[in-house]
Scaffold this motif. Structure first.
Motif, mmCIF file in Angstrom:
data_model
loop_
_atom_site.group_PDB
_atom_site.id
_atom_site.type_symbol
_atom_site.label_atom_id
_atom_site.label_comp_id
_atom_site.label_asym_id
_atom_site.label_seq_id
_atom_site.Cartn_x
_atom_site.Cartn_y
_atom_site.Cartn_z
ATOM 1 N N VAL A 1 0.013 -19.761 19.175
ATOM 2 C CA VAL A 1 -0.036 -19.034 18.406
ATOM 3 C C VAL A 1 1.460 -17.984 18.660
ATOM 4 O O VAL A 1 1.375 -16.944 19.357
ATOM 5 N N VAL A 2 2.333 -18.173 18.274
ATOM 6 C CA VAL A 2 3.528 -17.054 18.795
ATOM 7 C C VAL A 2 4.477 -16.728 17.187
ATOM 8 O O VAL A 2 5.058 -15.221 17.873
ATOM 9 N N GLU A 3 3.732 -16.164 16.046
ATOM 10 C CA GLU A 3 4.227 -15.393 15.191
ATOM 11 C C GLU A 3 3.217 -15.163 13.628
ATOM 12 O O GLU A 3 1.862 -16.213 13.551
ATOM 13 N N ILE A 4 3.376 -13.873 13.511
ATOM 14 C CA ILE A 4 2.446 -13.248 12.434
ATOM 15 C C ILE A 4 3.223 -13.401 10.899
ATOM 16 O O ILE A 4 4.319 -12.213 11.204
ATOM 17 N N LYS A 5 3.552 -13.937 10.076
ATOM 18 C CA LYS A 5 4.603 -14.084 9.094
ATOM 19 C C LYS A 5 4.607 -13.008 8.284
ATOM 20 O O LYS A 5 3.648 -11.837 8.352
ATOM 21 N N GLN A 6 5.048 -12.629 7.028
ATOM 22 C CA GLN A 6 5.101 -12.318 6.293
ATOM 23 C C GLN A 6 4.163 -11.602 5.891
ATOM 24 O O GLN A 6 4.145 -13.041 4.691
ATOM 25 N N HIS A 7 3.532 -10.930 5.364
ATOM 26 C CA HIS A 7 2.868 -10.262 4.033
ATOM 27 C C HIS A 7 1.757 -11.271 4.026
ATOM 28 O O HIS A 7 0.950 -11.833 3.975
ATOM 29 N N ALA A 8 0.866 -11.629 5.594
ATOM 30 C CA ALA A 8 -0.191 -12.321 6.788
ATOM 31 C C ALA A 8 -1.319 -11.567 6.191
ATOM 32 O O ALA A 8 -2.513 -11.862 5.706
ATOM 33 N N CYS A 9 -1.420 -9.697 5.472
ATOM 34 C CA CYS A 9 -2.852 -9.409 5.453
ATOM 35 C C CYS A 9 -2.566 -9.381 3.655
ATOM 36 O O CYS A 9 -3.625 -8.113 3.158
ATOM 37 N N ARG A 10 -1.487 -9.430 3.198
ATOM 38 C CA ARG A 10 -1.670 -9.003 1.700
ATOM 39 C C ARG A 10 -3.209 -9.450 0.970
ATOM 40 O O ARG A 10 -3.620 -8.595 -0.402
ATOM 41 N N ASP A 11 -3.721 -10.217 0.999
ATOM 42 C CA ASP A 11 -5.305 -10.255 0.513
ATOM 43 C C ASP A 11 -6.365 -9.161 1.359
ATOM 44 O O ASP A 11 -7.073 -9.346 0.846
ATOM 45 N N ALA A 12 -5.701 -9.349 2.445
ATOM 46 C CA ALA A 12 -6.933 -8.429 3.399
ATOM 47 C C ALA A 12 -7.341 -6.969 3.299
ATOM 48 O O ALA A 12 -7.108 -6.277 4.645
ATOM 49 N N ASP A 13 -7.788 -6.330 1.856
ATOM 50 C CA ASP A 13 -7.781 -4.916 1.588
ATOM 51 C C ASP A 13 -8.519 -4.368 2.635
ATOM 52 O O ASP A 13 -8.587 -3.183 2.798
ATOM 53 N N ASN A 14 -9.548 -4.740 2.902
ATOM 54 C CA ASN A 14 -11.113 -4.735 3.515
ATOM 55 C C ASN A 14 -10.590 -4.247 5.392
ATOM 56 O O ASN A 14 -11.800 -3.722 6.120
ATOM 57 N N SER B 1 1.935 -5.462 5.004
ATOM 58 C CA SER B 1 2.029 -4.909 4.173
ATOM 59 C C SER B 1 0.568 -4.664 2.881
ATOM 60 O O SER B 1 -0.258 -5.800 3.469
ATOM 61 N N HIS B 2 0.135 -4.489 1.776
ATOM 62 C CA HIS B 2 -1.103 -4.610 1.290
ATOM 63 C C HIS B 2 -2.216 -4.507 2.722
ATOM 64 O O HIS B 2 -3.282 -5.458 2.126
ATOM 65 N N CYS B 3 -2.206 -3.969 3.171
ATOM 66 C CA CYS B 3 -3.700 -4.266 4.796
ATOM 67 C C CYS B 3 -4.061 -2.243 4.507
ATOM 68 O O CYS B 3 -3.869 -2.012 5.430
#
Length: 93
Positions: free
Chosen positions: A37-50, A70-72
């Protein structure tokens, strides 16, 4: 995760409903091939509100795209041997 022929993987989505998530150093596909695993992509947390805690077990030089967090809104802790620059944090919304 997106898997690539060069043996690398990129995290593109953290599932909704989790409060903690660990990004592993490697993952295996269904055929047993191992990817780093080499990268965390843009908006990876977009649905992870909690999501409150993210642990990174990947290499220290993991790439973190702008807006990866973002959106986290609940994320307060990132653990692991990873360098975060202030620019990564400014994109947390």
């Amino acid at each position: 995760y997106e898997l690539f022929n060069d043996g690398t993987a990129k995290l593109f989505h953290i599932p909704a409903g989790l409060t903690e998530y660990t990004i592993p150093e490697t993952i295996d596909d269904l055929n047993g091939a191992t990817y780093t695993v080499v990268e965390i992509k843009q908006h990876a947390c977009r649905d992870a509100d909690n999501l409150t805690t993210l642990t990174v077990n990947s290499p220290q030089n993991i790439n973190i795209d702008n807006y990866a967090f973002s959106h986290c809104p609940s994320l307060t802790t990132i653990n692991g041997d990873v360098e975060l620059h202030k620019d990564n944090w400014k994109y947390i919304q």
